[in-house]
Design an enzyme around this catalytic site. Structure first.
Site, PDB file in Angstrom:
ATOM      1  CD  GLU A  38      57.218  93.151  48.358  1.00 58.44           C
ATOM      2  OE1 GLU A  38      56.006  93.071  48.146  1.00 58.44           O
ATOM      3  OE2 GLU A  38      57.850  92.365  49.096  1.00 58.44           O
ATOM      4  CB  THR A  69      57.494  95.675  52.697  1.00 54.34           C
ATOM      5  OG1 THR A  69      58.807  95.731  53.245  1.00 54.34           O
ATOM      6  CG2 THR A  69      57.481  94.785  51.461  1.00 54.34           C
ATOM      7  CE1 TYR A  70      55.035 102.374  57.978  1.00 50.71           C
ATOM      8  CE2 TYR A  70      53.586 100.742  58.978  1.00 50.71           C
ATOM      9  CZ  TYR A  70      54.211 101.976  59.021  1.00 50.71           C
ATOM     10  OH  TYR A  70      54.008 102.806  60.092  1.00 50.71           O
ATOM     11  CB  ALA A  72      52.561  94.005  60.781  1.00 48.25           C
ATOM     12  N   GLY A 127      48.395  93.319  57.481  1.00 45.98           N
ATOM     13  CA  GLY A 127      49.569  92.882  58.230  1.00 45.98           C
ATOM     14  C   GLY A 127      49.189  91.744  59.162  1.00 45.98           C
ATOM     15  CG  HIS A 169      44.553  85.475  54.177  1.00 50.74           C
ATOM     16  ND1 HIS A 169      44.123  85.273  55.467  1.00 50.74           N
ATOM     17  CD2 HIS A 169      45.617  86.306  54.258  1.00 50.74           C
ATOM     18  CE1 HIS A 169      44.895  85.965  56.295  1.00 50.74           C
ATOM     19  NE2 HIS A 169      45.801  86.610  55.573  1.00 50.74           N
ATOM     20  CE  LYS A 185      40.982  93.493  51.402  1.00 48.20           C
ATOM     21  NZ  LYS A 185      42.224  92.684  51.364  1.00 48.20           N
ATOM     22  CD  GLN A 196      52.184  86.302  50.345  1.00 51.15           C
ATOM     23  OE1 GLN A 196      53.230  86.618  49.774  1.00 51.15           O
ATOM     24  NE2 GLN A 196      51.850  86.743  51.548  1.00 51.15           N
TER      25      GLN A 196
HETATM   26  C1  LIG Z   1      51.593  91.853  47.700  1.00 53.77           C
HETATM   27  C2  LIG Z   1      51.644  91.763  49.203  1.00 53.77           C
HETATM   28  C3  LIG Z   1      52.381  92.693  49.921  1.00 53.77           C
HETATM   29  C4  LIG Z   1      52.433  92.624  51.314  1.00 53.77           C
HETATM   30  N1  LIG Z   1      53.165  93.562  52.002  1.00 53.77           N
HETATM   31  C5  LIG Z   1      53.176  93.542  53.339  1.00 53.77           C
HETATM   32  C6  LIG Z   1      53.853  94.566  54.089  1.00 53.77           C
HETATM   33  O1  LIG Z   1      54.427  95.499  53.517  1.00 53.77           O
HETATM   34  N2  LIG Z   1      53.847  94.482  55.442  1.00 53.77           N
HETATM   35  C7  LIG Z   1      53.197  93.477  56.106  1.00 53.77           C
HETATM   36  O2  LIG Z   1      53.226  93.460  57.334  1.00 53.77           O
HETATM   37  N3  LIG Z   1      52.532  92.502  55.442  1.00 53.77           N
HETATM   38  C8  LIG Z   1      52.488  92.523  54.080  1.00 53.77           C
HETATM   39  N4  LIG Z   1      51.800  91.553  53.396  1.00 53.77           N
HETATM   40  C9  LIG Z   1      51.191  90.451  54.145  1.00 53.77           C
HETATM   41  C10 LIG Z   1      49.714  90.716  54.543  1.00 53.77           C
HETATM   42  O3  LIG Z   1      49.639  91.789  55.436  1.00 53.77           O
HETATM   43  C11 LIG Z   1      49.188  89.433  55.196  1.00 53.77           C
HETATM   44  O4  LIG Z   1      49.101  88.441  54.195  1.00 53.77           O
HETATM   45  C12 LIG Z   1      47.901  89.533  55.981  1.00 53.77           C
HETATM   46  O5  LIG Z   1      47.667  88.265  56.630  1.00 53.77           O
HETATM   47  C13 LIG Z   1      46.654  89.765  55.136  1.00 53.77           C
HETATM   48  O6  LIG Z   1      46.613  90.994  54.684  1.00 53.77           O
HETATM   49  P1  LIG Z   1      45.317  91.570  53.882  1.00 53.77           P
HETATM   50  O7  LIG Z   1      45.677  92.933  53.541  1.00 53.77           O
HETATM   51  O8  LIG Z   1      44.875  90.657  52.822  1.00 53.77           O
HETATM   52  O9  LIG Z   1      44.237  91.527  55.072  1.00 53.77           O
HETATM   53  P2  LIG Z   1      42.653  91.530  55.096  1.00 53.77           P
HETATM   54  O10 LIG Z   1      42.054  91.964  53.816  1.00 53.77           O
HETATM   55  O11 LIG Z   1      42.256  92.310  56.302  1.00 53.77           O
HETATM   56  O12 LIG Z   1      42.292  89.988  55.262  1.00 53.77           O
HETATM   57  C14 LIG Z   1      42.740  89.211  56.359  1.00 53.77           C
HETATM   58  C15 LIG Z   1      41.752  88.038  56.562  1.00 53.77           C
HETATM   59  O13 LIG Z   1      40.490  88.564  56.971  1.00 53.77           O
HETATM   60  C16 LIG Z   1      39.480  88.227  56.038  1.00 53.77           C
HETATM   61  N5  LIG Z   1      38.631  89.426  55.847  1.00 53.77           N
HETATM   62  C17 LIG Z   1      39.074  90.688  55.597  1.00 53.77           C
HETATM   63  N6  LIG Z   1      38.030  91.534  55.478  1.00 53.77           N
HETATM   64  C18 LIG Z   1      36.917  90.785  55.638  1.00 53.77           C
HETATM   65  C19 LIG Z   1      35.512  91.070  55.616  1.00 53.77           C
HETATM   66  N7  LIG Z   1      35.079  92.324  55.427  1.00 53.77           N
HETATM   67  N8  LIG Z   1      34.658  90.042  55.805  1.00 53.77           N
HETATM   68  C20 LIG Z   1      35.097  88.785  56.007  1.00 53.77           C
HETATM   69  N9  LIG Z   1      36.398  88.452  56.062  1.00 53.77           N
HETATM   70  C21 LIG Z   1      37.304  89.429  55.875  1.00 53.77           C
HETATM   71  C22 LIG Z   1      40.199  87.861  54.750  1.00 53.77           C
HETATM   72  O14 LIG Z   1      39.465  86.922  53.965  1.00 53.77           O
HETATM   73  C23 LIG Z   1      41.493  87.256  55.275  1.00 53.77           C
HETATM   74  O15 LIG Z   1      41.326  85.911  55.597  1.00 53.77           O
HETATM   75  C24 LIG Z   1      51.734  91.584  51.999  1.00 53.77           C
HETATM   76  C25 LIG Z   1      50.984  90.652  51.270  1.00 53.77           C
HETATM   77  C26 LIG Z   1      50.935  90.743  49.898  1.00 53.77           C
HETATM   78  C27 LIG Z   1      50.112  89.740  49.132  1.00 53.77           C
END
Ligand SMILES: Cc1cc2nc3c(=O)[nH]c(=O)nc-3n(C[C@H](O)[C@H](O)[C@H](O)COP(=O)(O)OP(=O)(O)OC[C@H]3O[C@@H](n4cnc5c(N)ncnc54)[C@H](O)[C@@H]3O)c2cc1C
Length: 304
Positions: A38, A69-70, A72, A127, A169, A185, A196
């Site tokens: 990454e 990465t991108y 937020a 993000g 998370h 998903k 993570q």
């Molecule tokens: C490999 C990796 C790469 C990353 N790269 C970046 C990056 O490039 N830029 C950046 O800004 N951040 C990045 N992140 C950080 C990430 O955006 C954060 O960790 C963020 O808090 C969670 O992202 P997510 O995509 O899991 O969100 P989501 O899937 O939306 O989840 C967020 C929270 O909401 C809950 N949730 C989601 N959908 C539902 C549903 N349908 N019902 C109930 N609860 C739900 C989940 O359980 C979780 O607690 C990265 C993380 C990882 C692991």
């Protein structure tokens, strides 16, 4: 990839698979895990010089793919896309995409940009709202990574992957909840997940088991953070909610900077080796735009 020696790869050309899942399948058919890195968009010219020098060094060990990465809120949109554009010419590249502050049309535009740049996979993420704008997520149209997965699937042939959290998370009540979200998903079209940072093989195994129980059997690629700068990695662990094992924490805190690097890197290599032994499909190493520590981990566990 032409021009780079293929140090580990009996594949016709590492980094040339159609997408992440096919890279995993091709490696798996040879009894090998994938190796990937990454990167993040540089903030200035010095950062750009360093990124491209280290990227070239990492390309020499034939990664199967790389990701970019991108930010937020899209603050680094142009730089992120420029890095993706350049890497996608060399190697299978995953463009990260986030929801915070995003409109459907704005996200569609970036998805199209990725397609035209030759990107073959997207990592769909929510993000986090930045500290100086805690309402940023609520101001945009997309609210969860699941919505972004649905958007990519509806608009594009690109493969889409998602984040996964061995240490749970920070906003999630428990691992089972995360596993159920991962399953949603997958049902929406995500075909791989990347984790993570985390510090124990058990955390990864528990996540894979919980995901499987919830019905999510997509490959989950562990994200490995080389502990070359202990203070920095401990800060990141705190921010992401990853628990550092007490014994490791004590050893890192009681060591000099040089000793801490040795302890941390030994630990990272041991963890990576255990992950591969436990059946992880590959390792995605968070390079932080450096090559030395990432290469030490890759070499230490036999991937380079
Ligand atoms: C490999 C990796 C790469 C990353 N790269 C970046 C990056 O490039 N830029 C950046 O800004 N951040 C990045 N992140 C950080 C990430 O955006 C954060 O960790 C963020 O808090 C969670 O992202 P997510 O995509 O899991 O969100 P989501 O899937 O939306 O989840 C967020 C929270 O909401 C809950 N949730 C989601 N959908 C539902 C549903 N349908 N019902 C109930 N609860 C739900 C989940 O359980 C979780 O607690 C990265 C993380 C990882 C692991």
């Amino acid at each position: 990839m032409s021009g780079y020696p293929l140090l580990r790869s009996p594949l016709p050309a590492a980094g040339s698979a159609a997408n992440v899942v096919s890279a995993i399948s091709q490696r798996s058919a040879l009894g090998q895990p994938t190796l990937s890195f990454e990167f993040f968009p540089p903030k200035d010219e010095a950062g750009a010089d360093s990124l491209w020098k280290n990227y070239d060094k990492l390309l020499e060990v034939s990664p199967d793919f790389v990701s970019v990465t991108y930010g937020a809120g899209g603050s680094n949109r142009e730089t992120s896309l420029a890095v993706v554009d350049r890497m996608a010419k060399d190697v299978l590249t995953i463009g990260h995409l986030t929801c915070v502050g995003s409109s459907f049309d704005g996200s569609r535009e970036i998805i199209k940009h990725f397609e035209q740049a030759g990107v073959r996979a997207i990592l769909a993420l929510r993000g986090d709202s930045p500290q100086n704008d805690p309402d940023a997520l609520s101001k945009g149209q997309l609210k969860t990574a699941l919505e972004l997965v649905e958007l990519v699937r509806a608009e594009s042939p690109l493969e889409v992957g998602v984040a996964a959290f061995p240490e749970v998370h920070p906003e999630s009540p428990h691992l089972q909840h995360d596993a159920e979200v991962l399953n949603l998903k997958q049902q929406a079209g995500a075909s791989y997940a990347m984790t993570q940072l985390f510090f124990t093989v058990e955390a990864y195994q528990d996540l894979v088991a919980a995901a499987s129980l919830a019905g999510a059997n997509l490959p989950i690629i562990p994200g490995v953070m080389p502990i070359s700068n202990a203070a920095k990695v401990l800060r990141m662990a705190e921010m992401s909610g990853a628990a550092v094992p007490k014994q490791l924490l004590a050893r890192l805190q009681n060591a000099s900077e040089d000793e801490a690097r040795i302890i941390g890197m030994d630990y990272s290599i041991e963890l990576s080796t255990k992950l591969l032994e436990a059946g992880a499909p590959g390792l995605h190493i968070f390079s932080l735009n450096f090559s030395k520590a990432a290469l030490e981990v890759a070499r230490g566990c036999g991937l380079a």
